[in-house]
Design an enzyme around this catalytic site. Structure first.
Site, mmCIF file in Angstrom:
data_model
loop_
_atom_site.group_PDB
_atom_site.id
_atom_site.type_symbol
_atom_site.label_atom_id
_atom_site.label_comp_id
_atom_site.label_asym_id
_atom_site.label_seq_id
_atom_site.Cartn_x
_atom_site.Cartn_y
_atom_site.Cartn_z
ATOM 1 N N SER A 63 45.151 82.096 47.649
ATOM 2 C CA SER A 63 46.618 82.116 47.638
ATOM 3 C C SER A 63 47.240 82.691 46.372
ATOM 4 O O SER A 63 48.450 82.909 46.334
ATOM 5 C CB SER A 63 47.168 80.707 47.876
ATOM 6 O OG SER A 63 46.960 80.324 49.209
ATOM 7 N N LYS A 66 49.286 85.732 46.940
ATOM 8 C CA LYS A 66 50.651 85.669 47.479
ATOM 9 C C LYS A 66 51.685 86.164 46.472
ATOM 10 O O LYS A 66 52.761 86.623 46.861
ATOM 11 C CB LYS A 66 50.962 84.234 47.917
ATOM 12 C CG LYS A 66 50.088 83.765 49.080
ATOM 13 C CD LYS A 66 50.244 82.272 49.364
ATOM 14 C CE LYS A 66 49.309 81.821 50.476
ATOM 15 N NZ LYS A 66 49.360 80.370 50.726
ATOM 16 N N TYR A 190 46.992 88.839 56.397
ATOM 17 C CA TYR A 190 47.003 87.613 55.591
ATOM 18 C C TYR A 190 45.591 87.181 55.179
ATOM 19 O O TYR A 190 45.328 86.902 54.005
ATOM 20 C CB TYR A 190 47.701 86.493 56.367
ATOM 21 C CG TYR A 190 47.655 85.164 55.670
ATOM 22 C CD1 TYR A 190 48.431 84.931 54.542
ATOM 23 C CD2 TYR A 190 46.829 84.139 56.124
ATOM 24 C CE1 TYR A 190 48.381 83.714 53.883
ATOM 25 C CE2 TYR A 190 46.771 82.921 55.477
ATOM 26 C CZ TYR A 190 47.552 82.719 54.357
ATOM 27 O OH TYR A 190 47.491 81.514 53.699
ATOM 28 N N TYR A 242 52.178 74.236 45.589
ATOM 29 C CA TYR A 242 52.428 73.447 46.793
ATOM 30 C C TYR A 242 53.165 72.161 46.426
ATOM 31 O O TYR A 242 54.090 72.191 45.610
ATOM 32 C CB TYR A 242 51.111 73.173 47.539
ATOM 33 C CG TYR A 242 50.270 74.407 47.708
ATOM 34 C CD1 TYR A 242 50.767 75.514 48.402
ATOM 35 C CD2 TYR A 242 48.990 74.505 47.163
ATOM 36 C CE1 TYR A 242 50.013 76.670 48.562
ATOM 37 C CE2 TYR A 242 48.216 75.651 47.313
ATOM 38 C CZ TYR A 242 48.743 76.726 48.006
ATOM 39 O OH TYR A 242 48.003 77.860 48.147
ATOM 40 N N VAL A 260 43.012 78.107 46.773
ATOM 41 C CA VAL A 260 41.982 77.116 47.093
ATOM 42 C C VAL A 260 40.580 77.591 46.723
ATOM 43 O O VAL A 260 39.616 76.835 46.843
ATOM 44 C CB VAL A 260 42.025 76.684 48.575
ATOM 45 C CG1 VAL A 260 43.333 75.984 48.882
ATOM 46 C CG2 VAL A 260 41.793 77.861 49.508
#
Length: 311
Positions: A63, A66, A190, A242, A260
């Site tokens: 991630s 992103k 993705y 998050y 992660v």
């Protein structure tokens, strides 16, 4: 301030704790990673590099990617990007579907999974999935000034084979008309962006433009405007970890984005870009030892955006 001494001290202090946390075994390819790995790299605005541990071993950035796809999407679509995805902290798990139902399929921010899937849809505009994936790879290679950066195909396959929750999120958004492209195409982009393999050194280099008002200080290239760099940093600070983002801001006080795979990219505006990697995750899905390392760095350097610690 001797940054090499600081980073060496952090590495030594954390040695007894390496292996703590839980490796992300729900992606089978990540389950094989040695949980005792630890790497850290700092690059300042003059290009000086400070390293410790396994900082030159590639890992799956997941991630953290992103940040780069959001930057691309903003370059393509500007402020209309926010018609498709919000800018607020989620307070929910990174792969939660609950908020999507309450908010008519519009993801809360671009760094939770649903938001990043929406951003992938934006990056896909006018491209085939292969073209969009190639554009993302080229962009990261450009930021890092390193053409050797690639996608790990085994990780991409592993994610595609087991990404049932992401398929559910994408189909849910599609049912609300929030995705313009076929779900399979969007998720292809993705999953592949998350499978980028980078070292801490490469990752720190890639984030340097966010520490330097949108300009790569080593090449002189303007990547984004200073205003956009500030706004991306703001989103990293408020949403980059998050539902652990508030805790990270409290302890570290730097814009950061976790993955992660155990990586974290952190930005010290006006000073440096930092990447850390330790595969064991805490309950929020963020690197446990990596977060501790960044807290120690912020305390030793006074780099927190909220001010230096008391002497």
């Amino acid at each position: 301030m001797d940054l090499q001494e600081i980073i060496d001290d952090i590495y030594l202090a954390l040695q007894p704790r390496l292996g703590e946390g839980k490796v992300a075994d729900y992606i089978p390819q990540l389950a094989h990673v040695d949980p005792r790995k630890f790497g850290m790299a700092i690059i300042d605005l003059d290009g000086r590099i400070y390293k410790a541990g396994d900082c030159d071993e590639p890992f799956s950035i997941q991630s953290v990617s992103k940040v780069f796809t959001l930057t691309l999407a903003l370059g393509k679509h500007g402020e209309t990007t926010w018609n498709r995805v919000g800018r607020e902290p989620s307070g929910s798990a990174f792969n939660s579907i609950v908020q999507l139902e309450h908010e008519s399929g519009k993801p809360r921010n671009p760094f939770i999974n649903a938001g990043a899937i929406a951003v992938s849809d934006l990056v896909l505009a006018g491209h085939t999935p292969k073209e969009a994936i190639a554009e993302i790879v080229r962009f990261v290679q450009y930021l890092a000034d390193d053409p050797s950066i690639t996608i790990d195909p085994e990780v991409a396959r592993s994610e595609t084979a087991t990404g049932f929750r992401n398929f559910a999120l994408a189909n849910f958004m599609k049912s609300f008309g929030r995705l313009e492209h076929p779900v399979e195409h969007v998720l292809g982009v993705y999953f592949h962006q998350c499978a980028l393999a980078m070292t801490c050194t490469q990752l720190a280099r890639s984030g340097l433009f966010l520490a330097a008002n949108g300009k790569n200080p080593l090449t002189g290239h303007t990547v984004v405007s200073s205003q956009r760099a500030r706004r991306i940093n703001a989103l990293m600070l408020t949403c980059g970890h998050y539902d652990g983002s508030g805790d990270f801001a409290y302890h570290v006080g730097l814009p950061g984005k976790s993955g992660v795979g155990g990586g974290i990219l952190a930005v010290a505006p006006g000073r440096a870009s930092v990447a850390v990697w330790s595969p064991g995750l805490n309950d929020n899905g963020n690197s446990l030892i990596g977060s501790l390392a960044l807290e120690m760095l912020a305390n030793r350097t006074g780099w927190s955006v909220f001010g230096a610690p008391a002497a």
